[in-house]
Design a protein around this motif. Structure first.
Motif, PDB file in Angstrom:
ATOM      1  N   ASN A 126     -21.354 -61.560 -98.013  1.00  0.00           N
ATOM      2  CA  ASN A 126     -21.387 -61.085 -96.838  1.00  0.00           C
ATOM      3  C   ASN A 126     -21.141 -59.462 -96.748  1.00  0.00           C
ATOM      4  O   ASN A 126     -21.710 -58.708 -96.315  1.00  0.00           O
ATOM      5  CB  ASN A 126     -20.662 -61.958 -95.662  1.00  0.00           C
ATOM      6  CG  ASN A 126     -19.174 -61.895 -95.685  1.00  0.00           C
ATOM      7  OD1 ASN A 126     -18.733 -61.383 -96.763  1.00  0.00           O
ATOM      8  ND2 ASN A 126     -18.708 -62.241 -94.693  1.00  0.00           N
ATOM      9  N   GLU A 127     -19.880 -59.248 -97.375  1.00  0.00           N
ATOM     10  CA  GLU A 127     -19.494 -57.814 -97.613  1.00  0.00           C
ATOM     11  C   GLU A 127     -20.752 -56.903 -98.573  1.00  0.00           C
ATOM     12  O   GLU A 127     -20.916 -55.865 -98.281  1.00  0.00           O
ATOM     13  CB  GLU A 127     -18.330 -57.701 -98.485  1.00  0.00           C
ATOM     14  CG  GLU A 127     -17.639 -56.409 -98.274  1.00  0.00           C
ATOM     15  CD  GLU A 127     -17.172 -56.010 -97.038  1.00  0.00           C
ATOM     16  OE1 GLU A 127     -16.899 -54.746 -96.915  1.00  0.00           O
ATOM     17  OE2 GLU A 127     -16.859 -56.756 -96.255  1.00  0.00           O
ATOM     18  N   ALA A 128     -21.173 -57.706 -99.544  1.00  0.00           N
ATOM     19  CA  ALA A 128     -22.333 -57.059-100.508  1.00  0.00           C
ATOM     20  C   ALA A 128     -23.518 -56.676 -99.511  1.00  0.00           C
ATOM     21  O   ALA A 128     -24.187 -55.740 -99.625  1.00  0.00           O
ATOM     22  CB  ALA A 128     -22.655 -57.881-101.601  1.00  0.00           C
ATOM     23  N   GLN A 129     -23.892 -57.596 -98.687  1.00  0.00           N
ATOM     24  CA  GLN A 129     -25.101 -57.543 -97.751  1.00  0.00           C
ATOM     25  C   GLN A 129     -24.742 -56.319 -96.961  1.00  0.00           C
ATOM     26  O   GLN A 129     -25.634 -55.462 -96.366  1.00  0.00           O
ATOM     27  CB  GLN A 129     -25.224 -58.786 -97.011  1.00  0.00           C
ATOM     28  CG  GLN A 129     -25.985 -59.812 -97.816  1.00  0.00           C
ATOM     29  CD  GLN A 129     -26.108 -61.011 -97.218  1.00  0.00           C
ATOM     30  OE1 GLN A 129     -25.459 -61.516 -96.378  1.00  0.00           O
ATOM     31  NE2 GLN A 129     -26.999 -61.892 -97.767  1.00  0.00           N
ATOM     32  N   LYS A 130     -23.538 -56.334 -96.256  1.00  0.00           N
ATOM     33  CA  LYS A 130     -23.234 -55.058 -95.498  1.00  0.00           C
ATOM     34  C   LYS A 130     -23.317 -53.783 -96.095  1.00  0.00           C
ATOM     35  O   LYS A 130     -23.934 -52.886 -95.697  1.00  0.00           O
ATOM     36  CB  LYS A 130     -21.605 -55.446 -94.553  1.00  0.00           C
ATOM     37  CG  LYS A 130     -21.222 -54.283 -93.728  1.00  0.00           C
ATOM     38  CD  LYS A 130     -19.981 -54.807 -93.351  1.00  0.00           C
ATOM     39  CE  LYS A 130     -18.952 -53.755 -93.558  1.00  0.00           C
ATOM     40  NZ  LYS A 130     -17.520 -53.965 -93.187  1.00  0.00           N
ATOM     41  N   LEU A 131     -22.610 -53.660 -97.374  1.00  0.00           N
ATOM     42  CA  LEU A 131     -22.685 -52.448 -98.009  1.00  0.00           C
ATOM     43  C   LEU A 131     -24.326 -52.063 -98.227  1.00  0.00           C
ATOM     44  O   LEU A 131     -24.743 -50.817 -98.145  1.00  0.00           O
ATOM     45  CB  LEU A 131     -21.960 -52.612 -99.429  1.00  0.00           C
ATOM     46  CG  LEU A 131     -20.455 -52.776 -99.366  1.00  0.00           C
ATOM     47  CD1 LEU A 131     -19.992 -52.986-100.690  1.00  0.00           C
ATOM     48  CD2 LEU A 131     -19.909 -51.364 -98.500  1.00  0.00           C
ATOM     49  N   GLY A 132     -25.073 -53.200 -98.712  1.00  0.00           N
ATOM     50  CA  GLY A 132     -26.367 -53.012 -98.993  1.00  0.00           C
ATOM     51  C   GLY A 132     -27.279 -52.364 -97.788  1.00  0.00           C
ATOM     52  O   GLY A 132     -27.964 -51.329 -98.023  1.00  0.00           O
TER      53      GLY A 132
END
Length: 181
Positions: A126-132
């Motif tokens: 979920n953090e990677a998706q937010k950063l993307g």
């Protein structure tokens, strides 16, 4: 992050017997990162014995609940903090709070590797998706385009199989009758 409190426990002090303690010094301030065994405050017993109280949790201090010269006893809350959820790890070290985690403390959430050159750097999905999403928003705001050339599929992989309907990136390949995703 979830809220938690650091609480003074007399059982953590040798030779304690229901005494009250005077707060002499407080080390962390609001916004400070703390981790287990970091000094929180120094207290003095009625007999003049000085003791350093150390943290049991990791996170960011949201509120200091005691002041210098306060009197505290067993069960008194010292500070409130937002406990770290360890969403980014480098091996078994949390990138957010710096704590060295035991195998049992490493979150079992789905993690993704962020850099091919640093495979031990893992971020919660979920953090990677937010950063993307933030990257896409910034690129669109700056009106910048990204060109990714991958001649031998070392960076990305393509497919012409059935894909989920919410996938937004597909392109026709020159001379091919189908779309690649």
């Amino acid at each position: 992050m979830s809220p938690t409190r650091e609480t003074f426990r007399e059982g953590d002090i040798e030779r304690s017997c229901g005494q009250e303690y005077k707060v002499l010094q407080i080390y962390p301030k609001k916004g400070t990162n703390i981790f287990p065994k970091r000094r929180l405050c120094e207290v003095e017993s009625g007999s003049g014995e000085r003791v350093i109280i150390k943290a049991k949790h990791s996170g960011v201090v949201t509120q200091v609940l005691v002041k210098v010269n306060d009197t505290i006893g067993d069960g008194c809350d010292i500070l409130e903090l937002e406990a770290c959820t360890h969403t980014a790890l480098l091996g078994n070290i949390c990138c957010n709070c710096g704590v060295l985690l035991d195998e049992k403390d490493i979150p079992k959430t789905e993690a993704v590797s962020m850099l091919h050159s640093v495979p031990d750097l893992k971020v919660a999905r979920n953090e990677a998706q937010k950063l993307g999403k933030e990257d896409i928003k910034n690129l669109l705001k700056q009106r910048k385009l990204v060109l990714l050339v991958d001649l031998d599929q070392t960076l990305i992989h393509t497919t012409n199989d059935n894909i989920p309907a919410d996938l937004k990136f597909s392109l026709p390949m020159w001379g091919q009758p189908c779309l690649y995703h």
